[in-house]
Enzyme design. Structure first.
Site, PDB file in Angstrom:
ATOM      1  N   SER A  13     172.763  94.701  85.242  1.00  8.63           N
ATOM      2  CA  SER A  13     171.812  95.570  86.053  1.00  8.63           C
ATOM      3  C   SER A  13     170.503  95.511  85.248  1.00  8.63           C
ATOM      4  O   SER A  13     169.434  95.781  86.082  1.00  8.63           O
ATOM      5  CB  SER A  13     172.233  97.211  86.027  1.00  8.63           C
ATOM      6  OG  SER A  13     172.273  97.932  84.454  1.00  8.63           O
ATOM      7  N   MET A  90     176.760  90.102  75.161  1.00  3.51           N
ATOM      8  CA  MET A  90     177.737  90.839  74.095  1.00  3.51           C
ATOM      9  C   MET A  90     178.296  89.668  73.320  1.00  3.51           C
ATOM     10  O   MET A  90     179.139  90.033  72.656  1.00  3.51           O
ATOM     11  CB  MET A  90     178.812  91.415  74.895  1.00  3.51           C
ATOM     12  CG  MET A  90     178.341  92.540  75.889  1.00  3.51           C
ATOM     13  SD  MET A  90     177.260  93.638  75.320  1.00  3.51           S
ATOM     14  CE  MET A  90     178.435  94.710  74.340  1.00  3.51           C
ATOM     15  N   LEU A  93     174.603  85.996  68.234  1.00  2.00           N
ATOM     16  CA  LEU A  93     174.157  84.563  68.002  1.00  2.00           C
ATOM     17  C   LEU A  93     173.983  84.348  66.560  1.00  2.00           C
ATOM     18  O   LEU A  93     173.594  84.954  65.901  1.00  2.00           O
ATOM     19  CB  LEU A  93     172.658  84.625  68.992  1.00  2.00           C
ATOM     20  CG  LEU A  93     172.897  84.893  70.538  1.00  2.00           C
ATOM     21  CD1 LEU A  93     171.482  85.094  71.013  1.00  2.00           C
ATOM     22  CD2 LEU A  93     173.640  83.612  71.131  1.00  2.00           C
ATOM     23  N   HIS A 109     168.951  97.248  73.511  1.00  2.00           N
ATOM     24  CA  HIS A 109     169.836  97.841  72.819  1.00  2.00           C
ATOM     25  C   HIS A 109     169.863  99.361  73.316  1.00  2.00           C
ATOM     26  O   HIS A 109     168.875  99.867  73.098  1.00  2.00           O
ATOM     27  CB  HIS A 109     169.832  97.860  71.397  1.00  2.00           C
ATOM     28  CG  HIS A 109     170.861  98.327  70.715  1.00  2.00           C
ATOM     29  ND1 HIS A 109     172.141  97.575  70.367  1.00  2.00           N
ATOM     30  CD2 HIS A 109     170.999  99.397  69.834  1.00  2.00           C
ATOM     31  CE1 HIS A 109     173.102  98.195  69.763  1.00  2.00           C
ATOM     32  NE2 HIS A 109     172.369  99.451  69.267  1.00  2.00           N
ATOM     33  N   THR A 141     166.316  88.899  65.784  1.00  2.00           N
ATOM     34  CA  THR A 141     165.949  88.270  64.351  1.00  2.00           C
ATOM     35  C   THR A 141     167.571  88.118  64.042  1.00  2.00           C
ATOM     36  O   THR A 141     168.483  88.698  64.663  1.00  2.00           O
ATOM     37  CB  THR A 141     165.325  89.234  63.315  1.00  2.00           C
ATOM     38  OG1 THR A 141     165.976  90.678  63.511  1.00  2.00           O
ATOM     39  CG2 THR A 141     163.753  89.359  63.629  1.00  2.00           C
TER      40      THR A 141
HETATM   41  C1  GAR Z   1     173.295  97.986  78.452  1.00  2.00           C
HETATM   42  O1  GAR Z   1     173.387  99.366  78.404  1.00  2.00           O
HETATM   43  C2  GAR Z   1     172.722  97.417  77.612  1.00  2.00           C
HETATM   44  O2  GAR Z   1     171.823  97.881  76.739  1.00  2.00           O
HETATM   45  C3  GAR Z   1     174.137  97.160  76.685  1.00  2.00           C
HETATM   46  O3  GAR Z   1     174.829  96.680  77.683  1.00  2.00           O
HETATM   47  C4  GAR Z   1     174.419  97.227  78.826  1.00  2.00           C
HETATM   48  C5  GAR Z   1     174.488  96.319  79.780  1.00  2.00           C
HETATM   49  O4  GAR Z   1     174.324  96.606  80.985  1.00  2.00           O
HETATM   50  N1  GAR Z   1     173.702  96.154  75.474  1.00  2.00           N
HETATM   51  C6  GAR Z   1     174.331  96.194  74.705  1.00  2.00           C
HETATM   52  O5  GAR Z   1     175.022  96.995  74.085  1.00  2.00           O
HETATM   53  C7  GAR Z   1     173.875  94.927  73.624  1.00  2.00           C
HETATM   54  N2  GAR Z   1     175.012  94.854  72.331  1.00  2.00           N
HETATM   55  P1  GAR Z   1     173.952  95.861  82.386  1.00  2.00           P
HETATM   56  O6  GAR Z   1     174.747  94.457  82.055  1.00  2.00           O
HETATM   57  O7  GAR Z   1     174.146  96.737  83.393  1.00  2.00           O
HETATM   58  O8  GAR Z   1     172.478  95.283  82.002  1.00  2.00           O
END
Ligand code: GAR
Length: 195
Positions: A13, A90, A93, A109, A141
């Site tokens: 999203s 997820m 890196l 995040h 980073t």
């Molecule tokens: C989002 O809430 C993003 O901030 C989080 O995963 C979700 C992805 O939603 N990211 C993390 O947790 C990164 N470690 P999306 O696929 O609908 O954008």
């Protein structure tokens, strides 16, 4: 225009919010969507939107993160990217990859960094009894969920919130924050945006 690659692992999203904003008079353009997950719904959406996609399943690489990243790097070469936006990507890196993209890779995040790096941020904020939570866009980073903050939005926590309630409230704000930050950053403005 700055050429942007967007990395997703799931629904995508945030990717959609970024792509839609780049459709409106913008200093950057989306050129490729990358996923480690062959079943990511975000990849289907990107294909339907006419974007190039790269899928490198991490699974066959086992623990060899460098080989997984080398495959991504090779697939990205023809796209000549200026910037990478991690958007719900997820996989951690390696320092080598991150250093190569230093100051050219952004991440979103779901917490008010430096609080709650890593996973399960919404449950952790609730368990801590916090009264507010939020999301952060930062430069990537080598240290996980670290790096200079480019923007943040605060979200109230309400009595009785479940982690899902809170995640949904934060996600709405992610969709405002990330496009706004990318728009500024691609234009050369690194000053933090506090919405
Ligand atoms: C989002 O809430 C993003 O901030 C989080 O995963 C979700 C992805 O939603 N990211 C993390 O947790 C990164 N470690 P999306 O696929 O609908 O954008």
């Amino acid at each position: 225009k700055k050429r942007v690659g967007i990395f997703v692992s799931g629904g995508g999203s945030n990717m959609r919010a970024l792509v839609e904003d780049m459709g409106r008079d913008h200093p950057a353009e989306p050129v490729v969507v990358v996923s480690n997950n062959p079943h990511a719904r975000g990849i289907t959406w990107a294909q339907d939107a006419g974007l190039a996609t790269v899928v490198v399943d991490h699974y066959p690489f086992g623990r060899d993160r460098a080989a997984f990243e080398a495959a991504i790097t090779e697939a990205l070469a023809p796209h000549d990217l200026d910037l990478i936006c991690l958007a719900g990507f997820m996989r951690v890196l390696t320092a080598g990859f991150v250093t190569h993209w230093r100051d050219r890779m952004l991440n979103i995040h779901p917490s008010l960094l430096p609080k709650y790096r890593g996973l399960h941020t919404h449950a952790r904020a609730l368990e801590a009894g916090d009264t507010e939570h939020g999301c952060t866009v930062h430069l990537v980073t080598p240290e996980l969920d670290d790096g200079p903050v480019l923007g943040q939005v605060r979200v109230p926590i309400h009595a009785g919130d479940t982690p899902d309630d809170l995640a949904a409230r934060v996600l709405v704000q992610e969709h405002r924050l990330y496009p706004a930050v990318l728009r500024r950053y691609a234009a050369g403005d690194r000053a933090p945006l506090m919405l």
